[in-house]
Enzyme design. Sequence first.
Site, PDB file in Angstrom:
ATOM      1  N   LYS A 181      -3.293   6.024  -1.884  1.00 12.69           N
ATOM      2  CA  LYS A 181      -2.084   5.765  -1.587  1.00 12.69           C
ATOM      3  C   LYS A 181      -1.436   7.250  -1.464  1.00 12.69           C
ATOM      4  O   LYS A 181      -0.733   7.691  -0.188  1.00 12.69           O
ATOM      5  CB  LYS A 181      -1.127   4.950  -2.265  1.00 12.69           C
ATOM      6  CG  LYS A 181      -1.469   3.562  -2.215  1.00 12.69           C
ATOM      7  CD  LYS A 181      -0.928   2.609  -3.245  1.00 12.69           C
ATOM      8  CE  LYS A 181      -1.102   1.242  -3.076  1.00 12.69           C
ATOM      9  NZ  LYS A 181      -0.588   0.124  -3.880  1.00 12.69           N
ATOM     10  N   SER A 208       2.058  -4.841  -3.806  1.00  9.72           N
ATOM     11  CA  SER A 208       2.665  -3.666  -3.998  1.00  9.72           C
ATOM     12  C   SER A 208       3.616  -3.034  -2.896  1.00  9.72           C
ATOM     13  O   SER A 208       4.298  -1.945  -2.838  1.00  9.72           O
ATOM     14  CB  SER A 208       1.579  -2.191  -3.898  1.00  9.72           C
ATOM     15  OG  SER A 208       0.925  -2.419  -2.584  1.00  9.72           O
TER      16      SER A 208
END
Length: 810
Positions: free
Chosen positions: A719, A676
């Site tokens: 996140k 990511s």
Amino acid sequence: MTKERELPLLPLRGILVFPYMVIHLDVGRERSMAAIEEAMLSDRIILLASQKETEIDSPNPDDLYSMGTVAEIKQLLKLPGGTMRVLVEGISRGRVLEFLEKDKYFKVRVEELSEEKRALTTELETLIRGMTHQFEEYAKLSKRVPVETLGTVLAVEEPGQLADIVASHLNLKVPDKQTILEAMVIEARLERLTELIMREIEIMELERRIGQRVRKQMDKAQKEYYLREQMKAIQKELGDKDERLVEAEEYREKVAKAKCPKEVEQKALKEIERLEKMPPSSAEGTVVRTYLDWILALPWGKASKDKIDLQKAEDILNEDHYGLEKIKERILEFLAIRKLTPKMKSPILCLVGPPGVGKTSLAKSIARSLDRKFVRMSLGGLRDEAEIRGHRRTYIGALPGRIIQGVRTAGTRNSVFLLDEIDKMTSDFRGDPASALLEVLDPEQNSTFTDHYMEVPFDLSQTLFVLTANTLHTIPRPLLDRMEVITLSGYTEDEKVNIAKRYLVPKQMESHGLKPDVVTMDDEVLLKLVQGYTRESGVRSLEREVANLCRKIAILWVKKEWEPHTLTIEDLEKALGAPRYHFQVAAKAPEIGAVTGLAFTEVGGVVLTVEVTPLPGKGRLTLTGQLGDVMKESAQAAWTFIRAYALELGIEEDFYDRTDLHIHVPEGAIPKDGPSAGVTMATAMASALSKRAVRADLAMTGEITLRGNVLPIGGVKEKVLAAHRAGSKVVLLPEENRKDLEDVPENVRKLLEFHFVSRIEDVLKLALLPLAHSDEVPGEDVSVPGHSVYTKEGIPVTDSRPEEAPVWKS
């Protein structure tokens, strides 16, 4: 002396007649009776010859021995049923020379062999003495030869006659007797006879010894039996009972009361029968007793009654935990369905989330809300399959596995069974415990779970299994397939403040002996405690800091240096020191080559800064910061994309011939991996090479392909919460992750600005500031061709900028 004559022949079965021997014979065969009648018509002399095989009813000449005995019929008696009894006396040996008649009866030509008297020689006398001595021994052992007969036999002086009479008194087989009959030489006959007597004596000695031993054992067994019977009679008189019988009866009564399944009951009764036959001190008896105790201790038919009160269950869950709406909703669904269909199989729930978010305590709350027994089993570091399924009873000290042990501890078959830290299991030469759990955690199979020790199936389908894990990727796929995964995310700051106010502060104040009126903490102080002294997804560190604070106040209270009042920020900093963490960790000003990325770890979401610095060189890529293979590959993919789309990004196509890039992710001591960071690395490279600064208030995440597509990632909620904690205002997410935004708490969503992108060009438009703004960024001293930017030293660079990016609201 020999002479020939014609005589009828009488075949004998299983018997042999010696000369000088008088014996009764029962005759029933037609040819035999015809031979006797023929002999009676003449001089009553007949030849007696034995059959080689006793089973033959109608013998042929070949079935008869050629040497027989010439005998005289002394008496004939006809018996009822057509048979005869004949008394015969042996006269001499006779050898068959020829068969004259075979049909009606056997008529043969016989050579009659009479023995002549011989003078005694030393050798002959020695043989006679040896034979007579052996015969006396035989007579003593066999007890078949009366003393009178023995004296009569031994009085015979003629050696041949003596040998024949002795042989007739021996219990020998026909072939052995036949060898003596055929021995015409006296010395050979005596030697053979002595050898046979010695063999018979040896056999009788052996029989006697075996008989004595058997008799002794029988006497001992009879004695023991007699004594036991006496003991039973005495115990009966006294009112006592045999210990083993009493124990067996007790076990049978317990088995009858246990209400086991039929298969289990049969197994238990079989083991009780074995126990009954064993001596009380037998080691195997102890094994059987332990096994029976386990069978009787298991709750085969015991189950606690569920309290199907949805409102009460909801109140209990809310009382114990703040937030966690998904899991609470799932438990209430289970209760509602259980109320409608009581026989429903229990689900297998797997709670996945970072440490400290309340997974284990939530399982206890589930048990409390259902009013069920709670059992916990830690799987962390488990590497032996036998821990799950148990050892077979053949091993010394064998026990059932920990699943059956847990069920016994619970005492009911429908407990809440917590399998903690399932992602921490390992496997080695002792087996794979994860594979052993497949049967336990499959609702279709666990109704007949069989433990190696128990060897009988136990129904686990009513047990509610709750599993906890920090991450899913270490759990084997077949095992994961059997679970219903419920993700628990990290807490927001607002949730942490509420948890501290409702649970942690009252609990720690009570543990430290502080009454509620000694100190009170408002939301402002608790928020400062969360922001300045902890950085985590759960609340464990927060609880430790609250405990630390209580200790400091307790000392002051004991010293009488503390006045009861509401805690202030100054009190907090005085007790715990200066804040260790700063709320605003995002970049304070735009920077070139530095981008804030978002990552998901086992402890929740974190913020990572990716730094890229261009250097004069030959197109090499240097990666530092303990990056894993996946992250390195993301960097390579981003580097390739930048090279492929250099013109569109406003970078000269051949920049890589003269420029090296160094990519660094700070906190180099911490390993980092995952796909990511691809978007973050590509943005940092584009920023460094195009000399355009990156927005300071922006955080991003996403995976990149070689063609510039942005792919979705996991852990969106964690996140976003990390970006919020770090002070970012704008978050860039892949377009395909738009659906995951609903997991983010609404109060956090309102504070952030979200952009969803599907191409890297969209990311760069949003992230990179126009060159006009980037010119003001201080500290850049590296000249990269292709840009209309002046460095601090005033070195001009050519202009080849892309389309100006829009100005965003902050």
